[in-house]
Design an enzyme around this catalytic site. Sequence first.
Site: not given
Length: 318
Positions: A137, A142
Site C-alpha cells: 500500500e 492522508e
Amino acid sequence: MKVSRAFAIPLFTLATASLSFGATFVLEDSIVGDDFYHHFDWHDKPDPTHGRVNYVDQSTSRSENLTYASHDTFVLRTDFKTVLDPNGLGRNSVRIKSKKTYEKHVVIFDIRHMPQGCGTWPAIWENGVLPWPQGGEIDILEGINDQGPNLATLHTTEGCTMPERREQSGMSGQLDCNYQVNSNTGCGVKFPGQVTYGPPFNVNGGGWLALERSETHINVWFWPRNDFFVPPEVRKARPDVNPENWGIPTANFPNTQCDFSTYFSRQNIIINLTLCGDWAGNAYAQSGCPSTCVDFVNNNPGSFAEAYFDFASIRIYT
C-alpha cells in the site's frame, strides 16, 4: 489505511538537484471532469476501516450530488444535509478505485480542495491487486481531523524497511513498513509545512501531488498552488515528464532495504473519504474536536459542507 502513528526525529540529507535526461514517462491516462466516471469503479461495500460512513454506488453518488463533474472539475464529497439515526447507516460518502492497475508509473493529482472538518479521514492512495497487505500500500495523501501536515506512508508485509538517512525534504517516522508493527503505522514521512493538508491547503488553493514508482524508489512530491518551483511539465500538464528534473522529493522510499518486486504488486489508485473509524475515531479525543466522533458525525451535517475533494485532473504516465 492506517490505525495509529508513531514518529521519531529523523536524520536526512538534502542535496542540490540537477537536471537529468534519464527516465521519461509518457502520458497514458488523462482524467478530467466526466472522465472520472469512466476510469473508476465505485466501492459500495462496508468501510474496511470501520468509519461512520455508508459508501454509495455511482448512481446514488450522482443523484445525491456526492459526485459531480464539469469540463474541468470532479468533486467527490460526503453528505452534509442529513441528521443520522444513531442506530442506522453512517453518513453517505464515496470511495472509488481505478479500473486500471499500474506498476512503474508517475501519477500527478491537481487538487483545488480537499476534505476538511472534525471527524474526516480523507485519503488518496494505491493498493495492490493481491489481498491486502500482500500487494503493498502506498499512501500519497492522508490525515485526520484537520491535523496536518500531510503524511505519505508505505504498508507492507514483514521484511521491508527504510534507511534512516534519505534524500527528502520531509520528516521520516517509523522505518519498518511491516503492517504488524505498532498497529499498522507503516513507514511514513511527514510533509514540511501545514499548507500540505486540510484548511491551510484549501485556503492556499491546493496544489499538485505527484508519485513516481520505479524499480529503485517510490517518491512523492508536493507543490503548493503558488509555488514558484512547480516544474513546468507539471503545471502545464505536458504529455511527457521526467521526475529526475523535479528536485528533491518530499518523501523518498528507496529499495535498498525493501525488494519492491516482492512487496509491491501492480496497484489500483483509490480515493475515499471516511469519517471516524480506526484512526480518525480513535484519535478524535486528542484532536480538539467537540463531543465524540460518532455523535458529532451523526448530529452535525452542516459541519461537513467543506468535506469534499475538488480535482482539476489526474494524469498517469508510464
